[in-house]
Structures are given as structure tokens and as C-alpha cells.
Design a protein around this motif. Sequence first.
Motif, PDB file in Angstrom:
ATOM      1  N   ASP A  50       0.810  -1.219   0.000  1.00 43.10           N
ATOM      2  CA  ASP A  50       0.000   0.000   0.000  1.00 43.10           C
ATOM      3  C   ASP A  50       0.843   1.268   0.000  1.00 43.10           C
ATOM      4  OD1 ASP A  50      -2.344  -1.527   0.093  1.00 43.10           O
ATOM      5  OD2 ASP A  50      -2.262  -1.652   2.284  1.00 43.10           O
ATOM      6  N   ARG A  51       2.146   1.123  -0.124  1.00 44.66           N
ATOM      7  CA  ARG A  51       3.045   2.274  -0.123  1.00 44.66           C
ATOM      8  C   ARG A  51       2.859   3.129  -1.391  1.00 44.66           C
ATOM      9  NH1 ARG A  51       5.592   3.196  -4.030  1.00 44.66           N
ATOM     10  NH2 ARG A  51       6.125   1.001  -4.279  1.00 44.66           N
ATOM     11  N   SER A  52       2.811   4.434  -1.209  1.00 46.57           N
ATOM     12  CA  SER A  52       2.775   5.384  -2.318  1.00 46.57           C
ATOM     13  C   SER A  52       3.961   6.329  -2.186  1.00 46.57           C
ATOM     14  CB  SER A  52       1.475   6.202  -2.313  1.00 46.57           C
ATOM     15  OG  SER A  52       0.350   5.376  -2.468  1.00 46.57           O
ATOM     16  N   THR A  53       4.604   6.636  -3.310  1.00 45.42           N
ATOM     17  CA  THR A  53       5.816   7.454  -3.287  1.00 45.42           C
ATOM     18  C   THR A  53       5.751   8.549  -4.351  1.00 45.42           C
ATOM     19  OG1 THR A  53       7.137   5.557  -2.564  1.00 45.42           O
ATOM     20  CG2 THR A  53       8.341   7.421  -3.496  1.00 45.42           C
ATOM     21  N   ALA A  54       6.193   9.733  -3.987  1.00 47.81           N
ATOM     22  CA  ALA A  54       6.354  10.828  -4.942  1.00 47.81           C
ATOM     23  C   ALA A  54       7.837  11.146  -5.055  1.00 47.81           C
ATOM     24  CB  ALA A  54       5.583  12.066  -4.492  1.00 47.81           C
ATOM     25  N   ILE A  55       8.303  11.331  -6.284  1.00 51.98           N
ATOM     26  CA  ILE A  55       9.713  11.628  -6.564  1.00 51.98           C
ATOM     27  C   ILE A  55       9.812  12.984  -7.246  1.00 51.98           C
ATOM     28  CG2 ILE A  55      11.771  10.894  -7.841  1.00 51.98           C
ATOM     29  CD1 ILE A  55      11.091   8.848  -5.804  1.00 51.98           C
ATOM     30  N   LEU A  56      10.752  13.792  -6.802  1.00 52.54           N
ATOM     31  CA  LEU A  56      11.089  15.035  -7.502  1.00 52.54           C
ATOM     32  C   LEU A  56      12.593  15.112  -7.656  1.00 52.54           C
ATOM     33  CD1 LEU A  56       8.629  15.861  -5.275  1.00 52.54           C
ATOM     34  CD2 LEU A  56       8.781  17.988  -6.580  1.00 52.54           C
ATOM     35  N   ARG A  57      13.040  15.376  -8.857  1.00 54.57           N
ATOM     36  CA  ARG A  57      14.466  15.605  -9.099  1.00 54.57           C
ATOM     37  C   ARG A  57      14.614  17.048  -9.552  1.00 54.57           C
ATOM     38  NH1 ARG A  57      18.003  15.774 -13.364  1.00 54.57           N
ATOM     39  NH2 ARG A  57      20.129  15.039 -12.965  1.00 54.57           N
ATOM     40  N   THR A  58      15.425  17.807  -8.814  1.00 53.78           N
ATOM     41  CA  THR A  58      15.529  19.222  -9.106  1.00 53.78           C
ATOM     42  C   THR A  58      16.983  19.670  -9.219  1.00 53.78           C
ATOM     43  OG1 THR A  58      14.822  21.430  -8.371  1.00 53.78           O
ATOM     44  CG2 THR A  58      15.433  19.856  -6.656  1.00 53.78           C
ATOM     45  N   THR A  59      17.222  20.618 -10.078  1.00 57.16           N
ATOM     46  CA  THR A  59      18.561  21.190 -10.280  1.00 57.16           C
ATOM     47  C   THR A  59      18.503  22.692  -9.973  1.00 57.16           C
ATOM     48  OG1 THR A  59      18.060  21.508 -12.634  1.00 57.16           O
ATOM     49  CG2 THR A  59      19.185  19.473 -12.020  1.00 57.16           C
ATOM     50  N   ASN A  60      19.625  23.365 -10.173  1.00 52.85           N
ATOM     51  CA  ASN A  60      19.721  24.808  -9.926  1.00 52.85           C
ATOM     52  C   ASN A  60      19.459  25.160  -8.462  1.00 52.85           C
ATOM     53  OD1 ASN A  60      20.188  25.176 -12.680  1.00 52.85           O
ATOM     54  ND2 ASN A  60      18.019  25.555 -13.116  1.00 52.85           N
ATOM     55  N   ILE A  61      19.800  24.249  -7.572  1.00 48.17           N
ATOM     56  CA  ILE A  61      19.652  24.514  -6.144  1.00 48.17           C
ATOM     57  C   ILE A  61      20.801  25.404  -5.672  1.00 48.17           C
ATOM     58  CG2 ILE A  61      19.631  23.461  -3.845  1.00 48.17           C
ATOM     59  CD1 ILE A  61      17.132  22.946  -5.507  1.00 48.17           C
ATOM     60  N   HIS A  83      25.546  23.701   1.480  1.00 40.31           N
ATOM     61  CA  HIS A  83      25.676  24.910   0.661  1.00 40.31           C
ATOM     62  C   HIS A  83      26.289  24.619  -0.704  1.00 40.31           C
ATOM     63  CE1 HIS A  83      29.766  24.596   2.342  1.00 40.31           C
ATOM     64  NE2 HIS A  83      30.159  25.352   1.333  1.00 40.31           N
ATOM     65  N   THR A  84      26.878  23.430  -0.889  1.00 39.19           N
ATOM     66  CA  THR A  84      27.469  23.077  -2.186  1.00 39.19           C
ATOM     67  C   THR A  84      26.503  22.280  -3.065  1.00 39.19           C
ATOM     68  OG1 THR A  84      28.424  21.008  -1.335  1.00 39.19           O
ATOM     69  CG2 THR A  84      29.767  23.002  -1.154  1.00 39.19           C
ATOM     70  N   THR A  85      25.341  21.940  -2.551  1.00 39.17           N
ATOM     71  CA  THR A  85      24.380  21.127  -3.308  1.00 39.17           C
ATOM     72  C   THR A  85      23.831  21.905  -4.502  1.00 39.17           C
ATOM     73  OG1 THR A  85      23.723  19.912  -1.326  1.00 39.17           O
ATOM     74  CG2 THR A  85      22.189  19.883  -3.181  1.00 39.17           C
ATOM     75  N   SER A  86      23.815  21.248  -5.668  1.00 44.51           N
ATOM     76  CA  SER A  86      23.239  21.883  -6.863  1.00 44.51           C
ATOM     77  C   SER A  86      22.086  21.073  -7.454  1.00 44.51           C
ATOM     78  CB  SER A  86      24.325  22.074  -7.937  1.00 44.51           C
ATOM     79  OG  SER A  86      24.855  20.819  -8.340  1.00 44.51           O
ATOM     80  N   LYS A  87      22.043  19.778  -7.173  1.00 42.35           N
ATOM     81  CA  LYS A  87      20.937  18.953  -7.677  1.00 42.35           C
ATOM     82  C   LYS A  87      20.543  17.960  -6.589  1.00 42.35           C
ATOM     83  CE  LYS A  87      24.179  15.945 -10.186  1.00 42.35           C
ATOM     84  NZ  LYS A  87      24.512  15.358 -11.496  1.00 42.35           N
ATOM     85  N   ALA A  88      19.254  17.716  -6.484  1.00 42.04           N
ATOM     86  CA  ALA A  88      18.764  16.908  -5.377  1.00 42.04           C
ATOM     87  C   ALA A  88      17.619  16.006  -5.810  1.00 42.04           C
ATOM     88  CB  ALA A  88      18.307  17.813  -4.240  1.00 42.04           C
ATOM     89  N   LEU A  89      17.475  14.919  -5.078  1.00 42.27           N
ATOM     90  CA  LEU A  89      16.361  13.996  -5.247  1.00 42.27           C
ATOM     91  C   LEU A  89      15.511  14.066  -3.996  1.00 42.27           C
ATOM     92  CD1 LEU A  89      15.322  11.735  -7.260  1.00 42.27           C
ATOM     93  CD2 LEU A  89      16.259  10.115  -5.593  1.00 42.27           C
ATOM     94  N   ILE A  90      14.222  14.351  -4.166  1.00 37.11           N
ATOM     95  CA  ILE A  90      13.281  14.442  -3.054  1.00 37.11           C
ATOM     96  C   ILE A  90      12.349  13.242  -3.123  1.00 37.11           C
ATOM     97  CG2 ILE A  90      11.448  15.816  -2.003  1.00 37.11           C
ATOM     98  CD1 ILE A  90      12.737  18.278  -3.410  1.00 37.11           C
ATOM     99  N   VAL A  91      12.196  12.543  -2.010  1.00 38.59           N
ATOM    100  CA  VAL A  91      11.386  11.325  -1.963  1.00 38.59           C
ATOM    101  C   VAL A  91      10.373  11.454  -0.827  1.00 38.59           C
ATOM    102  CG1 VAL A  91      11.370   8.817  -1.722  1.00 38.59           C
ATOM    103  CG2 VAL A  91      13.326   9.949  -2.814  1.00 38.59           C
TER     104      VAL A  91
END
Length: 240
Positions: free
Chosen positions: A15-26, A177-185
Motif C-alpha cells: 500500500d506504499r505510495s511514493t512521490a519523486i522530484l528531481r531538481t537542479t539549480n539549487i 551549501h554546495t548542493t546543486s541537484k537533489a532527489l526528493i522522496v
Amino acid sequence: MRFSYSSFMQQAFPDRSTAILRTTNIYSDLDVTAAVAGLTARATQRLTEKTEGVFVEIQAWRRAYSAMGLKPTQYRCASEALLRRLRKDGALPSLHPLIDLCNAASAAYAVPVAVFDLDHVAGDLCVRQADGSERYHAFSGAIENPDIGEVIFADDQGNAHARRWANRQSRLSAVSHTTSKALIVAEALHEKSARDVDALSLELSDILSKAIGTLPETALLLTPDADYCTQEVKGVGHVG
């Protein structure tokens, strides 16, 4: 990179539901202050009506932790820990704009939201049981080995980017502070989980697109065997 769940996780938590976002320009001075305030206010309002422990979203995670052989009030999922802190302290800590935004969203929706610096994730990321050889970088500086059978977020080099599923993330891939791209789960287990992670994903995507000027790549994993690959999903995608 591909994000997936092992066959064990597919079968044990269908029954698990997951949303993924991959973002750049952070960047470290990302302006999401108003959004963070609004999300935090929503969480605070809900806490005036009842404590986090009776939220249906949190109850579902407590049942999952019990099923994994863990004491739910000893190892709390990330959203419960944030809500508990907000209820006791009246505020959430400020660490980095992206972390602050994800923490506020996690509290508002009562859903665990993890955010990983993709430059520190080696290859693919899989939510699976540990074999005991993986390495977890604690914020204390210590290197830990997850327990055999413990649910972790593991990459191709055996790094555990989270322990006890949604309990504790690793320093290795923490946003800085060095992060430029991230994966949000964002993950949820309650009855209306698909609806809620969809709404959370859309809200975060809208906030980030206005803040960074680029629409994040998003996907919903709504079936047990669904996965996500940056090579296959462009723009907005629904899997399941």
C-alpha cells in the motif's frame, strides 16, 4: 539514476505510495521563506486539534515499524519526529532552504520527505533490506553498519543513505551549501496515501519552479513494483 524498491519491500508494503522530484539549480540562498511559513502554519494548526500520534498518516508508519520489529515510539518516522518537535518547540529548525522546505512539507502533510544531494549518491538508489555490510555516515562522524534485515536506502557502492527506512538520513548525501541537484522522496502508507503524495508533489513542484525557474522532474510510484529513472521520465510522469 534509478530509484526502486526491492521485491521484499514490494511484497511487505503493497500500500506504499511514493512521490519523486528531481531538481537542479539549487543554491544556498534559495528564497522559499513564505512557502515554509505557510506549510509550517498548516502543520501547527493541525496540531492544535490533536497530537501527531493519532494522525492516520503517522499511525500507518507506526504499524509498519512494528511489522519491521521496531518499537515505533523509539524509532519514529521523520514526519512524526518533526511534528513532535514542532508541537514541543513551536518551530522547526532552519538548516538550508531546501531542507527547510521539505521539512515544512513533511510536517504539513504528516508524510516523511527525504532529500538527497545527488552528487553524493553512487549510481542507483534502492529501498531494501541491509545485508550488514553497508556503510552509514552518521552526523556524529561515525561510520555505522546497519543491522542485517534493516530497511535502508542503498546505492550501488553500498552506502546507506537512510537507516530504518524513514527514520534517519546519512550525512554523506545531506544537502549543504554546495548542493546543486537533489532527489526528493516522499513516502506514505495510509489509506489516502496516493492522493496525498500527489498533492505534496504538485505543491513542492510549484514552489520550486517559482523559486529556481525550472520545473522539477517528477513521478508518482503508486504500485508496489513501480520505479523511477531519470532517463525515462521527463517532465511530469505517473507510474502506476
